[in-house]
Design an enzyme around this catalytic site. Structure first.
Site, PDB file in Angstrom:
ATOM      1  N   ASP A 462       7.758   2.290   6.200  1.00 13.98           N
ATOM      2  CA  ASP A 462       7.831   2.854   4.619  1.00 13.98           C
ATOM      3  C   ASP A 462       6.472   3.916   5.384  1.00 13.98           C
ATOM      4  O   ASP A 462       6.673   5.271   4.658  1.00 13.98           O
ATOM      5  CB  ASP A 462       6.919   1.362   4.421  1.00 13.98           C
ATOM      6  N   ARG A 466      -1.505   3.315   6.975  1.00 16.50           N
ATOM      7  CA  ARG A 466      -2.510   2.479   6.272  1.00 16.50           C
ATOM      8  C   ARG A 466      -2.153   2.058   7.353  1.00 16.50           C
ATOM      9  O   ARG A 466      -1.185   0.879   7.652  1.00 16.50           O
ATOM     10  CB  ARG A 466      -2.236   2.948   5.027  1.00 16.50           C
ATOM     11  N   ASP A 467      -2.377   0.320   6.576  1.00 18.50           N
ATOM     12  CA  ASP A 467      -2.425  -0.653   6.740  1.00 18.50           C
ATOM     13  C   ASP A 467      -1.199  -1.003   5.992  1.00 18.50           C
ATOM     14  O   ASP A 467      -1.036  -2.892   5.947  1.00 18.50           O
ATOM     15  CB  ASP A 467      -3.480  -1.767   5.779  1.00 18.50           C
ATOM     16  N   GLU A 468      -0.163  -1.095   6.696  1.00 16.25           N
ATOM     17  CA  GLU A 468       0.979  -1.698   6.125  1.00 16.25           C
ATOM     18  C   GLU A 468       2.073  -1.307   7.289  1.00 16.25           C
ATOM     19  O   GLU A 468       2.699  -2.649   7.673  1.00 16.25           O
ATOM     20  CB  GLU A 468       1.237  -1.003   4.734  1.00 16.25           C
ATOM     21  N   ASP A 475      13.240   1.725   1.810  1.00 18.33           N
ATOM     22  CA  ASP A 475      12.991   2.801   2.027  1.00 18.33           C
ATOM     23  C   ASP A 475      14.370   3.414   2.976  1.00 18.33           C
ATOM     24  O   ASP A 475      14.862   4.442   2.802  1.00 18.33           O
ATOM     25  CB  ASP A 475      11.558   3.613   2.461  1.00 18.33           C
ATOM     26  N   TRP A 538      17.058  -2.528  -2.712  1.00 21.14           N
ATOM     27  CA  TRP A 538      16.201  -2.696  -1.183  1.00 21.14           C
ATOM     28  C   TRP A 538      16.504  -3.153  -0.435  1.00 21.14           C
ATOM     29  O   TRP A 538      17.712  -3.222   0.220  1.00 21.14           O
ATOM     30  CB  TRP A 538      14.263  -3.178  -1.463  1.00 21.14           C
ATOM     31  N   GLU A 748       4.891   9.851  -0.660  1.00 16.07           N
ATOM     32  CA  GLU A 748       5.218   8.272  -1.134  1.00 16.07           C
ATOM     33  C   GLU A 748       5.293   8.824  -3.272  1.00 16.07           C
ATOM     34  O   GLU A 748       5.979   8.501  -3.546  1.00 16.07           O
ATOM     35  CB  GLU A 748       3.668   7.614  -1.229  1.00 16.07           C
ATOM     36  N   HIS A 769       5.761   9.772   4.115  1.00  9.68           N
ATOM     37  CA  HIS A 769       6.268   7.943   2.903  1.00  9.68           C
ATOM     38  C   HIS A 769       7.995   9.297   2.982  1.00  9.68           C
ATOM     39  O   HIS A 769       8.304   9.571   1.967  1.00  9.68           O
ATOM     40  CB  HIS A 769       6.037   7.877   1.826  1.00  9.68           C
TER      41      HIS A 769
END
Length: 889
Positions: A462, A466-468, A475, A538, A748, A769
């Site tokens: 995605d 960041r912390d992902e 996506d 998704w 995003e 994103h």
């Protein structure tokens, strides 16, 4: 002269690790029109001169130049093969001719029993290292007594690794073995190292890190998700010129030590102490007496499988463009491009001095460093200097999403020549290009492509900062068609879709992220505690992504491979639907749409509507897929289901007067684009969509579900002007608003940076994103007019149908298909309605050229155009054509 210009094996220039007979494809390059292949001849040899081919098909009567297999050929374990092809063609002005043989493509045979690698994992870590993410070295000294004919290494890691031989890296791979659903499968790499070996002493060396396997992962900040030890399994097969063989494995005769990497994490970056470097650790002369004995550890994956291609690699080098101080006095290095990359630092200082850098995406309203949107991701480099000599350092076991570097600590003044950025992403050759007379649209295309590069780092993430950084299915589904215009996605998505299938629930539910790292641990998250799988749009990646690959490459193999996964997903929806209305636990709906209630991420379009619309659409695709695979009984069964879903949708979401029950842009977009509106109400649905657009002064307020199809819904329903107007809006909210705000990738949120310069909430505000970059498909398909014919997919037959508009004076696009380049350029003559269309159709294919919007032919370049309603249409063989026509408006 006619030649074979490109030979590929399984859509790659070279393929490794395969044990089944591959398929071949090639492009024919010719200056002649209507060039058709009549015969082909493929040769396969175990040496590059082809002096004595192992396989020779002879001339085969066939016009197939894609998905061609050589009967009887199965690669042998560890054997390298060279393949080449020549063809016999017939073309206008040339008659029948035979090409020379093409250049060669290579194949490296994989392991017959890759699971045998499970028995050979070793680690240099101790129990005290389980919760840590240090780097470790492993090494093994070997002696070769004879001349080497060939040598192949098969290796993998639980963690990530870099493989060395005698002090040199064996490959350009980064972050190998990549990220798969490790519980189910782990990939191994295959390396031909023949040219690196000779009689004498050698050392196999490996640098190991943690990353996805045992490092911190997901916004849940889970440690050791898959296992406890970073470990290696390796086998090297050496064949000598006398015919004898020798095999070397990882075992407890290997030695291990810590490396200078003190900590390396996906989100936090890397800490490196150069004073701990051990010069020559991977060379034969190094003394490893002080190193400890490696220990065996178990493999935690069910199976080990080959990686065929698309490894993560360093792709290009970026130099910084600006160094400056912010109003707060922060030293910042600007690369001018948001990206996924490894910063390289070089300089000189004193022993013990520390360099500290933090990577970030954007400056705040006042021009200062902004890191709030990174959440808990540190994205920091800490480098401790060894001595007073010049140094160069680049992180080993992580990557960063950034445009800027905040220099928190540096010996002396940090300047441009102290930094470079090595762009990192999966190896996927660029296949598409789009450009036009509007520089803002060209920047949008640039942003789309760089969003793709940044997020296709082994899995379709995605965001990269960041912390992902998770493989969100939504996506990937939304963007799949756009991605497949721009780069060769076949191997990349094939690999990821296999993990999607493995991670499906027993009922067929599809996780929100693949690999699935949300299912294992209970957590109290305000969003995901409602459910961690099976969200509409998704989970539909299970159907739509294989379908897109089939259309793009014309290969039924991906449909066959994913068939049970696709059927499982349709059956899951069917099981949980109530009277054909599908909805299930947590649904993201029209995610982050601007018509959401204040403070909400959920758009205003009801989940019942979005879910049922996708239920119908995916079922319709599955019906087509079943027919393509010859499963007629299945096709009829699910066709009946599809018809019932459509009937229910129309009865539920349309009032008797033809208005929709949900007065949102997305509701109308889905009804139109998925062909769900009753025929008698299509015109009214279009008018209502235009009214909803007008209510927002021609702006969209759609989210993840509605946005990808908005322009399609308009242009397919005689609203081309409205579609162009929507595309070209440059105030908030719009695609070009981001461009005007200086974006170099896709955001995003439409209002990631608001008109007043303030930021959207830092909770979820990525500036890299790619989902909204799905508009790229419309640029290729409609603006340029480059369309796949699903009846002859893979560009075997192309539909060229540009839509002129938007005050554009010229547009050009090209796609490198398996058959060769499909190209389009249209140009409006100055101050007139005369259009010059140039079309390139690859050899051994055909095209339909459609002149739309009330065209009148001026010059058809020897093509025969027929009138059909307000469309002029001609069938064209291969070649280059220049057509002139006028528009009636």
């Amino acid at each position: 002269m006619t030649t074979v210009s490109k030979l590929q094996i399984n859509y790659l220039d070279h393929v490794v690790g395969i044990t089944e007979g591959p398929q071949f494809s090639w492009a024919i390059d010719t200056p002649f029109r209507n060039c058709r292949q009549k015969q082909y001849q493929i040769q396969i040899a175990d040496e590059p001169s082809f002096a004595s081919p192992l396989f020779d098909t002879g001339l085969v009567e066939s016009n197939d130049s894609a998905q061609v297999r050589v009967p009887g050929f199965t690669p042998e374990e560890g054997i390298k093969y060279w393949a080449r092809v020549k063809v016999v063609t017939e073309a206008d002005g040339q008659g029948i001719s035979t090409t020379p043989f093409s250049g060669s493509a290579t194949i490296l045979g994989g392991l017959k029993d890759p699971d045998s690698l499970k028995e050979h994992f070793i680690t240099a870590e101790t129990e005290e290292d389980i919760k840590l993410s240090k780097g470790t070295y492993l090494r093994k000294a070997i002696s070769l007594k004879k001349e080497v004919k060939s040598a192949v290494i098969f290796s993998t890691a639980q963690g990530v690794y870099q493989l060395h031989l005698d002090g040199k890296k064996v490959s350009c791979d980064e972050l190998a073995p990549g990220w798969t659903s490790y519980d189910h499968r782990l990939l191994y790499q295959s390396y031909d190292v023949t040219n690196m070996l000779s009689p004498g002493e050698h050392v196999l060396g490996v640098h190991l890190g943690s990353l996805w396997y045992k490092g911190t992962i997901s916004f849940l900040m889970i440690h050791n998700f898959y296992g406890d030890y970073a470990s290696l399994s390796l086998r090297m097969d050496v064949t000598y010129t006398d015919g004898s063989k020798e095999t070397f494995y990882t075992d407890e005769s290997w030695k291990g030590s810590y490396s200078p990497v003190l900590n390396s994490q996906l989100y936090d970056g890397e800490a490196y102490d150069a004073s701990l470097e051990q010069e020559g650790w991977d060379n034969p002369e190094f003394n490893d007496d002080a190193w400890r004995t490696a220990k065996a550890v178990p493999c935690t994956s069910e199976h080990i499988e080959a990686q065929e291609g698309s490894p993560v690699a360093l792709q290009e080098i970026m130099a910084p463009t600006l160094a400056f101080y912010t109003p707060k006095g922060e030293r910042v290095i600007d690369f001018g491009q948001n990206m996924s990359a490894l910063p390289e630092i070089r300089g000189q200082g004193k022993a013990g001095e520390t360099i500290v850098l933090r990577c970030f995406e954007v400056l705040d309203k006042d021009g200062n460093v902004y890191t709030d949107n990174l959440r808990r991701a540190e994205q920091r480099i800490t480098y401790t200097i060894k001595d007073d000599k010049p140094f160069v350092y680049r992180p080993y076991f992580t990557f960063f999403g950034f445009r800027f570097i905040h220099v928190e600590s540096f010996p002396g003044r940090a300047d441009l020549d102290n930094f470079k950025a090595y762009v990192i992403h999966s190896d996927m050759p660029q296949t598409g290009s789009f450009a036009c007379s509007n520089p803002d649209l060209n920047q949008l295309q640039h942003n789309i492509l760089w969003g793709l590069k940044s997020n296709f780092v082994d899995v379709p993430t995605d965001c990269p900062q960041r912390d992902e950084r998770l493989g969100w299915t939504g996506d990937a589904q939304i963007f799949c068609q756009t991605a497949s215009y721009n780069v060769n996605t076949y191997t990349f998505f094939k690999k990821w879709l296999k993990d999607l299938a493995l991670d499906q629930t027993q009922e067929g539910g599809v996780p929100h992220v693949v690999p699935d790292v949300l299912y294992k641990y209970p957590f109290d998250n305000w969003l995901l505690n409602q459910g961690t799988h099976s969200a509409t749009a998704w989970a539909d990646a299970a159907i739509i992504n294989p379908w897109v690959l089939y259309l793009t490459f014309g290969d039924t193999a991906i449909l066959e491979t994913q068939y049970e996964s696709m059927k499982g997903w349709i059956d899951f929806m069917k099981t949980h639907a109530k009277n054909n209305i599908w909805n299930y636990k947590l649904q993201f709906g029209d995610w982050v749409a601007l018509d959401a209630e204040e403070g909400s991420y959920f758009g205003a379009t009801p989940n019942d509507l979005t879910c049922t619309a996708y239920y119908a659409y995916s079922t319709s695709l599955f019906v087509k897929i079943a027919r393509i695979l010859g499963k007629e009984a299945v096709a009829k069964e699910y066709e009946a289901l599809y018809n019932n879903i459509v009937k229910t949708f129309q009865e539920t979401f349309f009032n008797t007067d033809g208005t929709m029950t949900a007065q949102t842009q997305t509701a109308h977009i889905l009804a139109l684009h998925f062909n769900l509106a009753p025929k008698q109400f299509i015109a009214k649905t279009v008018e209502n969509l235009k009214q909803l657009l007008a209510e927002h002064d021609g702006h969209l307020v759609t989210g993840f579900v509605g946005t990808p199809y908005f322009c399609h819904a308009l242009s397919s329903n005689d609203c081309l002007d409205e579609a162009y107007a929507l595309l070209l809006k440059d105030d908030f909210p719009s695609w070009l608003y981001q461009v005007k705000k200086g974006a170099t990738t896709i955001w995003e949120h439409w209002d990631g940076i608001k008109p007043d310069g303030s930021m959207w909430s830092p909770d979820m505000n990525s500036f890299n994103h790619y989902a909204y970059g799905a508009i790229g498909e419309w640029l290729y398909r409609v603006v340029a007019g480059l369309n796949i014919d699903e009846n002859e997919p893979g560009y075997k037959h192309t539909v060229i149908a540009p839509r002129i508009g938007g005050n554009l004076t010229w547009v050009e696009a090209a796609y490198q298909s398996v058959y060769g380049e499909v190209g389009i350029r249209w140009e409006r003559e100055s101050k007139s309605n005369v259009i010059t269309l140039q079309a390139t159709v690859p050899a051994n294919t055909t095209a339909t050229i459609r002149l739309l919007d009330g065209a009148s032919l001026v010059d058809g370049d020897a093509l025969t155009f027929a009138q059909r309603d307000d469309i002029l249409e001609a069938e064209a063989g291969s070649g280059m054509y220049t057509i002139r026509y006028t528009l009636n408006s």
